[in-house]
Design a protein around this motif. Structure first.
Motif, mmCIF file in Angstrom:
data_model
loop_
_atom_site.group_PDB
_atom_site.id
_atom_site.type_symbol
_atom_site.label_atom_id
_atom_site.label_comp_id
_atom_site.label_asym_id
_atom_site.label_seq_id
_atom_site.Cartn_x
_atom_site.Cartn_y
_atom_site.Cartn_z
ATOM 1 N N ASP A 100 -0.268 -12.332 -125.606
ATOM 2 C CA ASP A 100 -0.585 -11.369 -124.511
ATOM 3 C C ASP A 100 -1.940 -11.606 -124.158
ATOM 4 O OD1 ASP A 100 1.979 -10.661 -123.396
ATOM 5 O OD2 ASP A 100 1.864 -8.763 -124.371
ATOM 6 N N THR A 101 -2.837 -11.976 -125.237
ATOM 7 C CA THR A 101 -4.237 -11.990 -124.951
ATOM 8 C C THR A 101 -4.685 -13.267 -124.353
ATOM 9 O OG1 THR A 101 -4.595 -12.168 -127.215
ATOM 10 C CG2 THR A 101 -4.953 -9.959 -126.229
ATOM 11 N N ASN A 107 -1.747 -20.389 -124.726
ATOM 12 C CA ASN A 107 -0.715 -20.238 -125.600
ATOM 13 C C ASN A 107 -0.276 -21.662 -126.055
ATOM 14 O OD1 ASN A 107 0.249 -17.594 -126.493
ATOM 15 N ND2 ASN A 107 -0.334 -17.136 -124.543
ATOM 16 N N TYR A 142 -1.270 -14.622 -117.422
ATOM 17 C CA TYR A 142 -1.105 -14.131 -118.636
ATOM 18 C C TYR A 142 0.452 -13.875 -119.012
ATOM 19 C CZ TYR A 142 -5.937 -13.727 -119.732
ATOM 20 O OH TYR A 142 -7.265 -14.168 -119.877
ATOM 21 N N PRO A 143 1.116 -13.805 -120.199
ATOM 22 C CA PRO A 143 2.410 -13.747 -120.468
ATOM 23 C C PRO A 143 3.009 -12.490 -119.721
ATOM 24 C CG PRO A 143 1.683 -14.493 -122.300
ATOM 25 C CD PRO A 143 0.480 -14.168 -121.424
ATOM 26 N N TYR A 144 2.317 -11.276 -119.373
ATOM 27 C CA TYR A 144 2.720 -10.152 -119.059
ATOM 28 C C TYR A 144 2.794 -10.146 -117.520
ATOM 29 C CZ TYR A 144 -2.334 -8.997 -118.818
ATOM 30 O OH TYR A 144 -3.506 -9.129 -118.728
ATOM 31 N N GLU A 145 2.183 -11.326 -116.959
ATOM 32 C CA GLU A 145 2.466 -11.560 -115.336
ATOM 33 C C GLU A 145 3.215 -12.239 -114.801
ATOM 34 O OE1 GLU A 145 -2.412 -10.959 -114.305
ATOM 35 O OE2 GLU A 145 -2.157 -13.111 -115.186
ATOM 36 N N LYS A 151 8.156 -17.371 -119.054
ATOM 37 C CA LYS A 151 7.693 -17.443 -120.160
ATOM 38 C C LYS A 151 8.388 -18.373 -121.018
ATOM 39 C CE LYS A 151 6.541 -12.229 -120.502
ATOM 40 N NZ LYS A 151 6.871 -11.112 -121.198
#
Length: 213
Positions: A100-101, A107, A142-145, A151
């Motif tokens: 996530d960072t 990634n 970012y993955p959470y977006e 993903k």
């Protein structure tokens, strides 16, 4: 010649308390040809994850052989196994294992950085795959977006960018927002690349319509 040959594979676990033995795999035999797509199905507890871990060189069988392009991965020494996995195998697991960072792009590039690739080579591998799978506009996110399907595509690009001999997928039951087995196969087809793929899934509808490539 098969790219993957599994012969007489057996795995026995000993329980932590009581010393009871549990046989997870018994005399598993199969072969996978180059470019072939194979789905391994079964109920929960049938040994799919155990088999996946052995194929991924994350665990060793009690007995038997796993030959990848003629090389017995069971016999690879511990000090060499991480490099072997990085250079020859691609992974897409249920939770995708995206940091996530890190952005989606970072990634994807991380394994290439660890493999010592130049930035020019990394860019050459990244951009065509990202475009083919429709995530080129998401690389800075970012993955959470992003959604579960996005993903998944990021995880597939990350695996394909390493040019693996074998791709391994662990696909869970269909859940809203999370891609199922059919959509996973569709993503690989969309990449327009010939890669040998083994997929573990609890249930696959053989009549499901795959996405257009």
């Amino acid at each position: 010649m098969p790219i993957l040959q599994v012969s007489d594979l057996k795995k026995i676990y000993t329980t932590r308390f009581g010393g009871q033995q549990v046989q997870a795999l018994t005399s598993v035999n199969f072969a996978v040809e180059p470019g072939e797509y194979v789905a391994i199905m079964g109920e929960s507890g049938s040994g799919k994850t155990t088999l996946l871990n052995i194929l991924a060189a994350l665990d060793k069988p009690t007995s038997g052989q796993v030959l990848l392009d003629g090389k017995n991965i069971v016999a690879i020494k511990e000090r060499d196994i991480a490099a072997f996995r990085r250079d020859h195998l691609g992974f897409v697991f249920q939770d995708f294992n995206l940091l996530d960072t890190f952005s989606i792009q970072d990634n994807i590039l991380l394994p290439l950085v660890l493999a010592g690739k130049t930035y020019k080579e990394m860019e050459k591998r990244l951009l065509p795959l990202a475009r083919r799978l429709g995530i080129d506009a998401l690389l800075k996110k970012y993955p959470y977006e992003v959604s579960g399907g996005q993903k998944q595509r990021g995880a597939i690009v990350r695996a394909l960018a390493m040019k693996p001999q074998l791709m391994l997928f662990d696909v869970g039951k269909e859940t809203p927002g999370i891609p199922n087995a059919s959509s996973t196969m569709g993503c690989v087809q969309s990449a327009s690349l010939k890669v040998t793929t083994a997929q573990m899934a609890p249930q696959i509808n053989p009549m499901a319509t795959l996405p257009e490539a």
